[in-house]
Scaffold this active site. Structure first.
Site, PDB file in Angstrom:
ATOM      1  N   PRO A  14       0.829  -1.210   0.000  1.00  0.00           N
ATOM      2  CA  PRO A  14       0.000   0.000   0.000  1.00  0.00           C
ATOM      3  C   PRO A  14       0.863   1.260   0.000  1.00  0.00           C
ATOM      4  CG  PRO A  14      -0.823  -1.589   1.589  1.00  0.00           C
ATOM      5  CD  PRO A  14       0.503  -2.104   1.102  1.00  0.00           C
ATOM      6  N   ARG A  18      12.176  -4.965  -7.986  1.00  0.00           N
ATOM      7  CA  ARG A  18      10.791  -4.819  -8.418  1.00  0.00           C
ATOM      8  C   ARG A  18      10.811  -4.509  -9.905  1.00  0.00           C
ATOM      9  NH1 ARG A  18       9.730  -0.026  -4.235  1.00  0.00           N
ATOM     10  NH2 ARG A  18      11.571  -0.921  -3.266  1.00  0.00           N
TER      11      ARG A  18
END
EC number: 3.2.2.23
Length: 295
Positions: free
Chosen positions: A2, A269
């Site tokens: 988040p 990532r």
């Protein structure tokens, strides 16, 4: 994980449902989520029991609930954490880790911390009602009225590191994660590897403005949910993922020029960008290593 919009949606939900409530009981169902509290699970529970929740605040991706004794319940959602407000008779969630029974809030509710992967956590911050000292080093976020635009521009332009890496530096600007960094860079037409010292002040300000725009847009749609791991306090998913222009769209046509969106590995990532609208920066010329021999 988040990011700022998702955490702000949770904060706003907590503000609506738990302000003024007293914590009547605390059940720690797994010790890992309270590992950062040196009191241990029993001490964590004792420090909260009987305390009244005064507010719901956020800095970057951290949330805290100031208590009536000047302490605060500090939380981070990690990769999969959820803070849910549930009626006491609601079935326990599969990954329920901590339960706070509340009195005086919506006729008796429970605040539940649910976390599948358990990278998030809760702790009691002594004297942390105004700002927990554990997170005092974290920079303000771009939606904070006291965020210093001029200082941000100066600091970005002093650094030789890529601008995306700087957007993810929580000591420089908080709350921006991988999704919204890619979206802001796409809107600004800037490649994430472009060094900060090769951007004009105007371009940095434009990038900051786009970061604010994309986060406000995400807030308006309840955040971004790619799976069931991110939900608000009522268990509802956001839908900003339908409005993304770059992130997660590898191989799809850029909405500006039609070029396929590209994905590259970045800091364990992925980064998504348009290779035409966001051209890669040229490599710096290496300094000459030749030694001049005197005549």
């Amino acid at each position: 994980m988040p990011e700022l919009p998702e955490v702000e949606v949770v904060r706003a939900g907590l503000e609506r449902h738990v302000l003024g409530a007293t914590i009547a009981r605390v059940d720690v169902l797994h010790p890992r989520p309270v590992r950062r509290d040196l009191r241990g699970p029993a001490g964590f529970a004792a420090a909260l029991t009987g305390r009244r929740i005064e507010a719901a605040r956020r800095r970057g991706k951290y949330l805290w609930l100031p208590l009536d004794n000047g302490d605060a319940l500090l939380g981070h959602l990690g990769m999969s954490g959820q803070l849910l407000v549930q009626p006491p008779d609601a079935p326990d969630e599969r990954h329920l880790r901590v339960r706070l029974a509340l009195e005086g809030a919506d006729e008796g509710r429970e605040l539940r911390f649910v976390d599948q992967r358990m990278f998030g956590g809760l702790s009691v911050s002594a004297g942390g009602a105004d700002l927990p000292p554990e997170i005092a080093h974290i920079a303000r976020d771009p939606l904070d009225p006291e965020f210093d635009d001029d200082d941000f521009v100066r600091r970005v332009r002093r650094r030789t590191s890529g601008v995306k890496r700087q957007l993810l530096d929580q000591n420089l600007i908080s709350g921006v994660g991988n999704i919204y960094a890619d979206e802001a860079l796409w809107r600004a037409r800037i490649h994430g590897e472009r060094p900060g010292d090769r951007l004009t002040a105007t371009r940095v300000r434009e990038l900051l403005a786009h970061a604010r725009e994309v986060m406000l847009a995400a807030l308006g749609e309840g955040g971004t949910s790619f799976d069931a791991l991110y939900v608000n306090v009522n268990g509802e998913s956001g839908y900003f993922d339908r409005s993304l222009h770059a992130y997660g769209r590898e191989g799809e046509a850029c909405e500006r020029c039609g070029t396929p969106i590209r994905r590259v590995a970045f800091m364990n990532r992925s980064s998504y960008f348009c290779p035409v609208c966001q051209p890669a920066p040229r490599r710096r010329r290496a300094a000459s290593s030749r030694v001049r021999v005197p005549d």
